[in-house]
Design an enzyme around this catalytic site. Sequence first.
Site, PDB file in Angstrom:
ATOM      1  CD  GLU A 218     -76.499 -73.165 -29.785  1.00 42.78           C
ATOM      2  OE1 GLU A 218     -77.239 -73.207 -30.787  1.00 42.78           O
ATOM      3  OE2 GLU A 218     -75.699 -72.239 -29.557  1.00 42.78           O
TER       4      GLU A 218
ATOM      5  CB  VAL B 247     -73.612 -80.902 -29.149  1.00 45.91           C
ATOM      6  CG1 VAL B 247     -73.146 -82.337 -29.000  1.00 45.91           C
ATOM      7  CG2 VAL B 247     -73.824 -80.276 -27.778  1.00 45.91           C
TER       8      VAL B 247
ATOM      9  CE  LYS C  99     -72.547 -82.460 -24.049  1.00 43.56           C
ATOM     10  NZ  LYS C  99     -73.138 -82.530 -22.722  1.00 43.56           N
TER      11      LYS C  99
ATOM     12  CD  GLU D 299     -71.288 -93.855 -24.806  1.00 44.01           C
ATOM     13  OE1 GLU D 299     -71.526 -94.842 -25.507  1.00 44.01           O
ATOM     14  OE2 GLU D 299     -71.325 -93.859 -23.564  1.00 44.01           O
TER      15      GLU D 299
ATOM     16  CG  ASP E  93     -82.716 -84.589 -25.886  1.00 44.12           C
ATOM     17  OD1 ASP E  93     -83.861 -84.856 -25.479  1.00 44.12           O
ATOM     18  OD2 ASP E  93     -82.459 -83.648 -26.657  1.00 44.12           O
TER      19      ASP E  93
ATOM     20  CG  ASP F 159     -80.793 -80.351 -14.425  1.00 47.34           C
ATOM     21  OD1 ASP F 159     -82.039 -80.450 -14.457  1.00 47.34           O
ATOM     22  OD2 ASP F 159     -80.145 -79.660 -15.230  1.00 47.34           O
TER      23      ASP F 159
ATOM     24  NE  ARG G 149     -83.701 -80.196 -18.471  1.00 48.95           N
ATOM     25  CZ  ARG G 149     -84.657 -80.360 -17.597  1.00 48.95           C
ATOM     26  NH1 ARG G 149     -85.851 -80.727 -18.002  1.00 48.95           N
ATOM     27  NH2 ARG G 149     -84.452 -80.170 -16.310  1.00 48.95           N
ATOM     28  CG  ASN G 150     -80.067 -82.953 -18.275  1.00 54.16           C
ATOM     29  OD1 ASN G 150     -79.760 -82.337 -19.295  1.00 54.16           O
ATOM     30  ND2 ASN G 150     -80.404 -82.359 -17.153  1.00 54.16           N
TER      31      ASN G 150
ATOM     32  CG  ASP H 287     -76.107 -82.208 -20.022  1.00 54.97           C
ATOM     33  OD1 ASP H 287     -75.783 -81.453 -19.092  1.00 54.97           O
ATOM     34  OD2 ASP H 287     -75.997 -81.890 -21.211  1.00 54.97           O
TER      35      ASP H 287
END
Length: 516
Positions: free
Chosen positions: A237, A243, A263, A309, A315, A370, A374-375, A388
């Site tokens: 999420e 997602v 997403k 993709e 992540d 950012d 995590r991205n 992300d």
Amino acid sequence: DPNIIVFWWCCYLLFLVPPSIVKLKEPERRHDTCIEFTVRGSPHPTLQWFYKDKVLLIHMTDYIEGCLTFKNPTHHNNGNYTLKATNYLGEATSTVYGHFLNKPFDVTPTAETQKPEDHTFGVTMAVCLAVFACVMLVVLFFFINKYGRHSKFGMKGPVAVISGEEDSASPLHHVNHGIFSPCTLEAGPDTVVIGMTQIPVIENPQYFRHGHNCNKPTAYVQHIKRRDIILKRELGEGAFGKVFLAECYNLSPTKDKMLVAVKTLKDPTLAARKDFQREAELLTNLQHEHIVKFYGVCVDGDPLIMVFEYMKHGDLNKFLRAHGPDAMILVDGQPLQTSGELGLSQMLHIASQIAGGMIYLASQHFVHRDLATRNCLVGNGLLVKIGDFGMSRDIYSTDYYRVGGHTMLPIRWMPPESIMYRKFTTESDVWSFGVILWEIFTYGKQPWFQLANNEVIECITQGRVLERPQLCPKEVYDMMLGCWQREPQQRLNIKDIQKMLFTLMKATPVYLDILG
Ligand code: AMP
């Protein structure tokens, strides 16, 4: 023999020394995390530490040299520290002032954090410019009226007003909030400063452009039919919505169907719809082997969908945690230590791929703002991509610091100039890359996990940097320190970082057998 007894007594008395404190060193502000001391005395004195007149610590120790150590001290630890050394011959005390960090300022949106004189200066300049512009306009009208419409500058009629709408080549709705004109934001080739007074959340100004590069035509966002997307299961999420893993038909000319990640954006508000469209336009224009591939959107009906993709391992932060020393797998409900711990070569391989994606972003004059594990996303064969562009704020909400109403800042990844002045540049992305390296070498720990957000701000703005992770070679930590230079211009360049990583990797062959 009484003579021998007297002899030993004399020796004993000769060696009896009352306590004295020969050194109590004031900690060097920002850099020291301990107060060094040396005491003398025989028998060994007992040591007592007092902080603000309260007993802090009692040492019953043989050490006569040592350090009162602090873990990440902040301004809360500033104050007088008194050392008292006692043995039965007497006592000695000495006090030192421990000044670790200054009390931080409040982090509020930029307009409020600017120095008042800067603000006054800005207002004065704006008023002067406005007055000057008015005078020039009056003079211009006077000349036009007096000498007719044939200007010697070749202008026919009134001066044209440039409209953002007309410039755009994107088929999606063109985002123009009427605040900024695209391509006029940059203070330098990579420098973007935004005025926070005008918008409630921190926006990446590049989202306001029509395409990522003003001189390059924008690619068209591909539209995918809803009936071609079959949802299979939830993957996670993000801030926009859920997602899902899905099958998508008619996407590839060679394959009938393929796995994708979609997403979703459910019941979008107008603002959310605009964010969604901006991200779609932006992603269409960013194409590189280390940027997650974006296939298109589905906007016929609800929810709105973006198709990417599918990156099998999710992540990078989750991935690092799952391949660290603390990772457990459950077999028949029983925890079992995993054997798939990442090694040095794999860590370097991950980092070099992110650096590759960043070199591309910098070449496009795109400042990410950012960058964090995590991205990033992990696919087959330890393939890593930046994945992300501003949608991951919900599940990792503790990684962000809320300032004002809506503004969420990833302060633990931000350099001092971004925290203090909201200045985001390619160099501030390099700082974040240093933090990514730290995350990789700690198997996904949260930077400054011991500290609350306001303490993190205090540490970063006053020049403290993250400690070297246990498993991290000196060369890699030196690279982190190169990313964390206070002066943005003195930071390492992302291309040089990638070269260094390649050199280190050559010395450490890559074994990719950990993953399928
Ligand atoms: P995001 O909205 O990008 O923050 O995504 C939320 C979560 O969904 C992430 O943390 C991932 O675990 C997962 N996810 C997002 N994009 C993908 C993708 N392309 N492939 C696989 N998993 C993904």
